[in-house]
Scaffold this active site. Sequence first.
Site, PDB file in Angstrom:
ATOM      1  CG  ASN A  34      -0.279  -0.172   2.511  1.00  0.00           C
ATOM      2  OD1 ASN A  34       0.192  -1.262   2.793  1.00  0.00           O
ATOM      3  ND2 ASN A  34      -0.194   0.874   3.319  1.00  0.00           N
ATOM      4  N   GLY A  62       5.266   3.014  -0.405  1.00  0.00           N
ATOM      5  CA  GLY A  62       6.704   2.823  -0.595  1.00  0.00           C
ATOM      6  C   GLY A  62       7.081   1.905  -1.738  1.00  0.00           C
ATOM      7  CB  ILE A  63       9.809  -0.664  -1.893  1.00  0.00           C
ATOM      8  CG1 ILE A  63      10.905   0.224  -1.287  1.00  0.00           C
ATOM      9  CG2 ILE A  63      10.390  -1.624  -2.933  1.00  0.00           C
ATOM     10  CD1 ILE A  63      11.607   1.139  -2.231  1.00  0.00           C
ATOM     11  CB  SER A  74      17.904  -3.603   4.672  1.00  0.00           C
ATOM     12  OG  SER A  74      18.543  -2.452   5.178  1.00  0.00           O
ATOM     13  CE1 TYR A  81      14.286  -2.886   8.917  1.00  0.00           C
ATOM     14  CE2 TYR A  81      16.461  -1.941   8.520  1.00  0.00           C
ATOM     15  CZ  TYR A  81      15.198  -2.296   8.064  1.00  0.00           C
ATOM     16  OH  TYR A  81      14.852  -2.073   6.748  1.00  0.00           O
TER      17      TYR A  81
END
Length: 297
Positions: free
Chosen positions: A17, A19-20, A144, A169
Site C-alpha cells: 500500500n 513505498g517500494i 537491506s 532490524y
Amino acid sequence: MLSENLTGKTAIITGANSGIGFEAAKDLSAKGAIVVLAVRNEEKGKAAVERIMQNNPEGKIELMKLDLADLHSVRQFARSFLEEYDSLDLLINNAGVMIPPYGKTKDGFELQFGSNHLGHFALTGLLLPLLKTTPASRVVTLSSIAHRGASIDFDNLDGTKGYKAMKFYGQSKLANLLFAKELDGRFKQHGIETISVACHPGISNTNLFHRGKGETPAFMKGLVKFFSQPAEKGALPTIYAATEESLQGGEFIGPDGRGNRKGNPAIEVPAAGVYNKETMKRLWTVSEELTKVIFKF
C-alpha cells in the site's frame, strides 16, 4: 533482459500500500500482471488500489488482508489465496517494520524478526504448493544494507535479554537475505524450477523512516532526503529481481551507486562470510520450529 509483458501472471506483494511495494505493484500491474496487494491496513490498501487504477484503468488488482505479525492471519491469507488462484508466478516478500520500540507479535516473537522474517518465512512455506506447480515462478525477498555487520543472536531472538532497535532490524534483514539464499539452494537441491532472489532498495525515502515513536526529527528527514533516492527508484531492484529473465536464482540485487545506497539495479555480492552455511541451516530449522510451518519440497 527485463520481461515487459506479464499478462496472465499472478503476483503477490506484501506491504504494497506504500513505498517500494506500492511502486512495484504499479509497475507489475502496468506490465499486465494480476497483482494481489497483501496488506495489514485495508483502508490504506483501498486507497493504493484506487491510485494504481487511476494510472491503469485496465489493471487487475486485488486487495487481501495479511498481518505478518500474526501467524493465524498468515495462514488465513494463504488458505484464501490457494482457494481462489491456481497459479502463483511471483511472491514478493516486501513488507517490513523498521526500528520500532520493543514489541512482540501476536505469537510472542520480537516484532521485527517476527514480521520481517518469520511472517514471510511462513507465508512462503504455505504458498509453496502453488509456487512449485507454476512454471518459472520466483520468490523475491527484500533485505537491506542494514544486514551488513549484523548477526543472528539465536540466544536472544525474542529480545527478552536486551533490545536495541537498530541491531534487531539488522538481524531481521540478515535473516531475510539468508532465507532467500537457503531457499534457492533447497529449490535446486530438489530439482524445483522456482527460483529465489534477494534484493534491497538502498536508502529510499519511504514511510519506513517515519514510523516508530513520534515523528522522525526534521534534521533526520533532511538527511534522509540528501542520502536517499525516491521510492520509485528504490523499487527498481525489486522489479529487476522479479522480472529480469537472465537471473538463475540466489542472486542479491541492489543499487549500483557508492555504498549501494542509490543507483540502478545490479547484482551485488555480499561480504565474505555472510552466507554462513551453518547459520543458514540453523535459521531455517529454528524458523520452522517457531512458525510450525514445514516446507514440503
